[in-house]
Design a protein around this motif. Structure first.
Motif: not given
Length: 370
Positions: A108-110, A134, A137, A151-155
């Motif tokens: 999930d983007g870490y 992306y 954060q 972290k990025i907002d991805a899956k």
């Protein structure tokens, strides 16, 4: 003279017998590796670390690293940063850019990278191997170990499989994947482990690193160092760039990294580490400050945190630290190295030179409030 890279033998198809033997050996190795896979649990933040409990086998000669690159490549990302600075520019503020690499540690983007890659960045952009970009954060940083988590907002991302750096041996084959020069993302280079537990001082921080002769260039920082099984065994963070020096790259052992990741995700910093509550400065015969002053060579306290351990012990600005915990010291790196061996609440004796007189104080180490 540079160490020669590992020689990859061409496949010999002139003998069916040799081919059959090789296939049998490889099948045995694959079966052994598969039997050794172990899974570790997940933390409360959903970051699952899969760790291969496999001893690195330096007797294996890899003919082709394409399978390993295909397995590991998608877990390595390109990172670009933008920093806004005021400076003394005639035009006011200006934007400086930087580049590095990172390794995906959760679906999930870490992402783990180096602190110096994203330090002081106002904007962090991540580009995956598939070409998707992306905005990232910042989750947490630790300058002492040069580790940061973003972290990025991805899956459904491809995450790295963690190896065990304590099982490494000199001569083991390694593969480095990163973004050299900031514009060659996904570059794969090979080499060997040249040395273990190298004591290297980087930005006044003494670090224990893996040394490799795999090609490392600016932009590789934060990228992954993988073993011949495709397991992440280090985070690339430094290259010796002296004139005429090649084949000296360094990486943070993955076992060190895993100790830091959880705290960064949970707290944004490492709070379990004791601190003195001071800023230190090294004065040496080669420094401009030394030539223009009457200060002796050594490590000086230049700033004290109010209410911190040093302040409570009665230490003062401009004190020169002579010994720490019974060991003579002359640099800030030596002080920090000794400090790492202690815990919060430990009482440590410190001897300082103040106006030509040696004074002994007892410091009770405190928790970091960073």
């Amino acid at each position: 003279m540079n160490e020669m890279p590992p020689k990859f033998k061409r496949r010999n198809i002139s003998s069916n017998i040799i081919t059959i033997v090789i296939c049998c050996i490889l099948s045995g190795i694959i079966g052994f590796v598969s039997a050794k896979i172990a899974y570790s649990g997940s933390d409360s933040n959903g970051v699952n670390i899969i760790q291969q409990k496999v001893n690195s086998n330096s007797d294996v000669e890899i003919e082709d690293v394409s399978d390993i690159a295909a397995k590991c490549g998608p877990s390595v990302v390109e990172i670009t940063t933008e920093s806004v600075s005021s400076g003394n520019s005639f035009y006011g503020q200006y934007i400086s850019t930087g580049a590095g690499s990172g390794v995906i540690i959760s679906e999930d983007g870490y992402i783990v990278t180096n602190n110096h890659v994203i330090e002081n960045a106002n904007r962090i952009t991540v580009k995956t191997g598939e070409g998707n970009e992306y905005e990232a954060q910042l989750i947490g940083t630790d300058s002492q170990t040069d580790i940061a988590v973003i972290k990025i907002d991805a899956k459904d991302l491809v995450k790295a499989t963690f190896g065990d750096s304590s099982n490494l041996e000199v001569g083991n084959i390694v593969i480095a994947i990163g973004n050299p020069l900031g514009e060659l993302g996904g570059t794969v280079t090979t080499g060997i482990i040249s040395a273990l537990e190298r004591q290297i001082t980087v930005e006044n921080e003494q670090m224990t690193l893996l040394q490799t002769d795999a090609a490392i260039n600016p932009g590789n920082s934060g990228g992954g160092l993988f073993d011949e099984n495709g397991n992440l065994i280090g985070i690339v963070n430094a290259k010796e760039s002296s004139t005429g020096v090649e084949g000296l790259g360094f990486a943070i052992p993955i076992n060190t990294v895993t100790e830091i990741i959880d705290e960064l995700i949970e707290n944004g910093s490492v709070t379990s580490r004791p601190v003195l509550g001071v800023s230190l400065y090294d004065v040496s015969s080669s420094s401009q400050y030394y030539r223009q002053s009457e200060y002796e060579e050594g490590v000086y306290i230049v700033q004290i945190v109010e209410g911190g351990a040093a302040d409570k012990a009665g230490l003062e600005q401009n004190d020169r630290i002579v010994s720490f915990d019974g060991q003579n010291v002359s640099t800030s790196a030596e002080v920090k190295s000794i400090l790492r061996k202690h815990k919060i609440g430990d009482k440590v004796e410190i001897v300082v030179n103040r106006n030509g007189k040696e004074i002994t104080k007892e410091v009770v180490l405190q928790q970091s409030n960073q």
